[in-house]
Design a protein around this motif. Structure first.
Motif, PDB file in Angstrom:
ATOM      1  N   MET A  68       8.181  91.369  76.406  1.00 51.45           N
ATOM      2  CA  MET A  68       8.089  91.816  75.019  1.00 51.45           C
ATOM      3  C   MET A  68       9.194  92.806  74.672  1.00 51.45           C
ATOM      4  SD  MET A  68       5.754  89.969  73.919  1.00 51.45           S
ATOM      5  CE  MET A  68       5.227  90.529  72.347  1.00 51.45           C
ATOM      6  N   HIS A  69       9.693  93.563  75.640  1.00 54.12           N
ATOM      7  CA  HIS A  69      10.784  94.502  75.377  1.00 54.12           C
ATOM      8  C   HIS A  69      12.119  93.796  75.198  1.00 54.12           C
ATOM      9  CE1 HIS A  69       8.783  98.304  75.486  1.00 54.12           C
ATOM     10  NE2 HIS A  69       8.180  98.012  76.619  1.00 54.12           N
ATOM     11  N   GLN A  70      12.183  92.510  75.452  1.00 55.85           N
ATOM     12  CA  GLN A  70      13.405  91.749  75.245  1.00 55.85           C
ATOM     13  C   GLN A  70      13.544  91.263  73.801  1.00 55.85           C
ATOM     14  OE1 GLN A  70      13.286  88.585  78.071  1.00 55.85           O
ATOM     15  NE2 GLN A  70      13.860  89.884  79.785  1.00 55.85           N
ATOM     16  N   ILE A  71      12.500  91.419  73.003  1.00 55.48           N
ATOM     17  CA  ILE A  71      12.541  90.976  71.608  1.00 55.48           C
ATOM     18  C   ILE A  71      13.403  91.960  70.816  1.00 55.48           C
ATOM     19  CG2 ILE A  71      11.187  90.543  69.532  1.00 55.48           C
ATOM     20  CD1 ILE A  71       8.857  89.794  71.388  1.00 55.48           C
ATOM     21  N   PRO A  72      14.510  91.501  70.236  1.00 52.77           N
ATOM     22  CA  PRO A  72      15.461  92.411  69.598  1.00 52.77           C
ATOM     23  C   PRO A  72      15.182  92.704  68.123  1.00 52.77           C
ATOM     24  CG  PRO A  72      16.379  90.219  69.616  1.00 52.77           C
ATOM     25  CD  PRO A  72      15.045  90.138  70.313  1.00 52.77           C
ATOM     26  N   TYR A 131       5.023  94.175  56.856  1.00 53.90           N
ATOM     27  CA  TYR A 131       4.139  93.219  57.508  1.00 53.90           C
ATOM     28  C   TYR A 131       4.074  91.881  56.769  1.00 53.90           C
ATOM     29  CZ  TYR A 131       0.375  94.119  54.149  1.00 53.90           C
ATOM     30  OH  TYR A 131      -0.369  94.223  53.018  1.00 53.90           O
ATOM     31  N   ARG A 132       4.430  91.846  55.499  1.00 55.41           N
ATOM     32  CA  ARG A 132       4.427  90.586  54.746  1.00 55.41           C
ATOM     33  C   ARG A 132       5.656  89.738  55.065  1.00 55.41           C
ATOM     34  NH1 ARG A 132       3.767  94.175  50.388  1.00 55.41           N
ATOM     35  NH2 ARG A 132       1.599  94.751  50.193  1.00 55.41           N
ATOM     36  N   LEU A 133       6.807  90.370  55.188  1.00 53.49           N
ATOM     37  CA  LEU A 133       8.059  89.670  55.477  1.00 53.49           C
ATOM     38  C   LEU A 133       8.811  90.490  56.516  1.00 53.49           C
ATOM     39  CD1 LEU A 133       9.979  87.329  54.792  1.00 53.49           C
ATOM     40  CD2 LEU A 133      11.054  88.858  53.132  1.00 53.49           C
ATOM     41  N   LYS A 134       8.596  90.144  57.776  1.00 50.46           N
ATOM     42  CA  LYS A 134       9.206  90.925  58.848  1.00 50.46           C
ATOM     43  C   LYS A 134      10.705  90.692  58.945  1.00 50.46           C
ATOM     44  CE  LYS A 134       5.074  91.007  61.647  1.00 50.46           C
ATOM     45  NZ  LYS A 134       4.465  90.616  62.893  1.00 50.46           N
ATOM     46  N   CYS A 135      11.118  89.459  58.732  1.00 48.05           N
ATOM     47  CA  CYS A 135      12.533  89.113  58.855  1.00 48.05           C
ATOM     48  C   CYS A 135      12.923  88.248  57.666  1.00 48.05           C
ATOM     49  CB  CYS A 135      12.779  88.363  60.157  1.00 48.05           C
ATOM     50  SG  CYS A 135      14.465  87.805  60.381  1.00 48.05           S
ATOM     51  N   THR A 136      14.074  88.540  57.082  1.00 48.86           N
ATOM     52  CA  THR A 136      14.498  87.768  55.919  1.00 48.86           C
ATOM     53  C   THR A 136      15.128  86.440  56.299  1.00 48.86           C
ATOM     54  OG1 THR A 136      16.602  88.949  55.930  1.00 48.86           O
ATOM     55  CG2 THR A 136      14.856  89.814  54.523  1.00 48.86           C
ATOM     56  N   VAL A 137      15.562  86.291  57.536  1.00 44.92           N
ATOM     57  CA  VAL A 137      16.211  85.053  57.962  1.00 44.92           C
ATOM     58  C   VAL A 137      15.219  84.107  58.649  1.00 44.92           C
ATOM     59  CG1 VAL A 137      18.051  84.091  59.384  1.00 44.92           C
ATOM     60  CG2 VAL A 137      18.396  86.247  58.215  1.00 44.92           C
ATOM     61  N   THR A 193       8.232  87.688  67.761  1.00 46.53           N
ATOM     62  CA  THR A 193       7.547  86.823  68.716  1.00 46.53           C
ATOM     63  C   THR A 193       8.483  86.527  69.877  1.00 46.53           C
ATOM     64  OG1 THR A 193       8.262  84.775  67.657  1.00 46.53           O
ATOM     65  CG2 THR A 193       6.186  85.729  66.878  1.00 46.53           C
ATOM     66  N   GLU A 194       7.975  85.842  70.887  1.00 45.80           N
ATOM     67  CA  GLU A 194       8.783  85.487  72.044  1.00 45.80           C
ATOM     68  C   GLU A 194       9.898  84.511  71.671  1.00 45.80           C
ATOM     69  OE1 GLU A 194       6.177  84.070  75.048  1.00 45.80           O
ATOM     70  OE2 GLU A 194       5.092  85.970  75.183  1.00 45.80           O
ATOM     71  N   GLU A 195       9.717  83.768  70.607  1.00 42.31           N
ATOM     72  CA  GLU A 195      10.747  82.830  70.160  1.00 42.31           C
ATOM     73  C   GLU A 195      11.991  83.562  69.647  1.00 42.31           C
ATOM     74  OE1 GLU A 195       9.056  80.204  67.304  1.00 42.31           O
ATOM     75  OE2 GLU A 195       7.348  79.727  68.585  1.00 42.31           O
ATOM     76  N   ALA A 196      11.864  84.830  69.306  1.00 42.63           N
ATOM     77  CA  ALA A 196      12.981  85.594  68.750  1.00 42.63           C
ATOM     78  C   ALA A 196      13.855  86.235  69.827  1.00 42.63           C
ATOM     79  CB  ALA A 196      12.447  86.670  67.819  1.00 42.63           C
ATOM     80  N   ILE A 197      13.556  86.002  71.087  1.00 42.43           N
ATOM     81  CA  ILE A 197      14.321  86.651  72.161  1.00 42.43           C
ATOM     82  C   ILE A 197      15.789  86.236  72.113  1.00 42.43           C
ATOM     83  CG2 ILE A 197      14.614  86.785  74.659  1.00 42.43           C
ATOM     84  CD1 ILE A 197      11.587  86.856  74.899  1.00 42.43           C
ATOM     85  N   ASP A 198      16.079  84.980  71.932  1.00 42.16           N
ATOM     86  CA  ASP A 198      17.463  84.506  71.855  1.00 42.16           C
ATOM     87  C   ASP A 198      17.812  84.083  70.433  1.00 42.16           C
ATOM     88  OD1 ASP A 198      18.005  84.873  74.582  1.00 42.16           O
ATOM     89  OD2 ASP A 198      17.023  82.987  75.090  1.00 42.16           O
ATOM     90  N   CYS A 199      17.551  84.925  69.477  1.00 39.25           N
ATOM     91  CA  CYS A 199      17.811  84.608  68.076  1.00 39.25           C
ATOM     92  C   CYS A 199      19.311  84.505  67.840  1.00 39.25           C
ATOM     93  CB  CYS A 199      17.207  85.684  67.185  1.00 39.25           C
ATOM     94  SG  CYS A 199      17.419  85.358  65.435  1.00 39.25           S
ATOM     95  N   CYS A 200      19.728  83.402  67.261  1.00 43.67           N
ATOM     96  CA  CYS A 200      21.159  83.188  67.021  1.00 43.67           C
ATOM     97  C   CYS A 200      21.671  83.999  65.827  1.00 43.67           C
ATOM     98  CB  CYS A 200      21.433  81.699  66.828  1.00 43.67           C
ATOM     99  SG  CYS A 200      20.571  80.986  65.430  1.00 43.67           S
ATOM    100  N   ASP A 201      20.784  84.479  64.972  1.00 38.93           N
ATOM    101  CA  ASP A 201      21.196  85.244  63.797  1.00 38.93           C
ATOM    102  C   ASP A 201      21.047  86.750  63.980  1.00 38.93           C
ATOM    103  OD1 ASP A 201      21.844  83.019  62.188  1.00 38.93           O
ATOM    104  OD2 ASP A 201      19.704  82.642  61.889  1.00 38.93           O
ATOM    105  N   TYR A 202      20.850  87.206  65.182  1.00 37.64           N
ATOM    106  CA  TYR A 202      20.669  88.634  65.438  1.00 37.64           C
ATOM    107  C   TYR A 202      21.949  89.402  65.114  1.00 37.64           C
ATOM    108  CZ  TYR A 202      20.212  93.004  67.983  1.00 37.64           C
ATOM    109  OH  TYR A 202      20.198  94.331  68.321  1.00 37.64           O
ATOM    110  N   GLN A 203      21.796  90.428  64.294  1.00 30.72           N
ATOM    111  CA  GLN A 203      22.901  91.328  63.955  1.00 30.72           C
ATOM    112  C   GLN A 203      22.384  92.747  64.173  1.00 30.72           C
ATOM    113  OE1 GLN A 203      26.062  90.641  62.926  1.00 30.72           O
ATOM    114  NE2 GLN A 203      25.608  88.493  63.290  1.00 30.72           N
ATOM    115  N   PRO A 204      22.998  93.499  65.069  1.00 25.94           N
ATOM    116  CA  PRO A 204      22.497  94.860  65.314  1.00 25.94           C
ATOM    117  C   PRO A 204      22.708  95.747  64.083  1.00 25.94           C
ATOM    118  CG  PRO A 204      24.512  94.476  66.539  1.00 25.94           C
ATOM    119  CD  PRO A 204      24.126  93.178  65.927  1.00 25.94           C
ATOM    120  N   LYS A 205      21.836  96.697  63.931  1.00 17.21           N
ATOM    121  CA  LYS A 205      21.967  97.645  62.816  1.00 17.21           C
ATOM    122  C   LYS A 205      23.177  98.524  63.071  1.00 17.21           C
ATOM    123  CE  LYS A 205      17.092  98.027  61.681  1.00 17.21           C
ATOM    124  NZ  LYS A 205      15.916  98.903  61.586  1.00 17.21           N
ATOM    125  N   THR A 206      24.059  98.570  62.103  1.00 18.65           N
ATOM    126  CA  THR A 206      25.265  99.400  62.256  1.00 18.65           C
ATOM    127  C   THR A 206      24.995 100.829  61.820  1.00 18.65           C
ATOM    128  OG1 THR A 206      25.988  98.647  60.079  1.00 18.65           O
ATOM    129  CG2 THR A 206      26.848  97.475  61.990  1.00 18.65           C
TER     130      THR A 206
END
Length: 95
Positions: A49-53, A64-70, A77-90
């Motif tokens: 679970m700590h691997q979820i970015p 809680y209604r819209l956690k991610c816009t993409v 969730t575990e499916e988000a571990i290797d998310c191709c659209d991950y952009q770190p907060k600058t």
């Protein structure tokens, strides 16, 4: 009937202490094994679970209604571990 019962009790009585000793240690060993398995599974789940970015992604909204816009269906969730659209907060002050 009473004589038969007394005979059986006196015959079994020397075996009761070793049987109870073995039964008590068996219960203790099973309990410790069960606790060890639960802790091991909990640690492995926590590591995964700590691997979820998501919390560090700029598309994560903390709503809680819209956690991610993409990818709203796979956010946090575990499916988000290797998310191709991950952009770190600058700049975390902007998000």
């Amino acid at each position: 009937m009473l004589e038969l019962t007394n005979f059986l009790i006196r015959g079994i009585q020397p075996l009761l202490v070793p049987i109870c000793f073995v039964a008590a240690w068996t219960v203790i060993i099973l309990l410790v094994g069960s606790l060890w398995t639960a802790v091991r599974d909990g640690v492995s789940t926590a590591k995964q679970m700590h691997q979820i970015p998501c919390a560090n992604c700029q598309f994560f909204t903390d709503n809680y209604r819209l956690k991610c816009t993409v990818h709203p269906s796979t956010a946090s969730t575990e499916e988000a571990i290797d998310c191709c659209d991950y952009q770190p907060k600058t700049n975390p002050m902007l998000y």
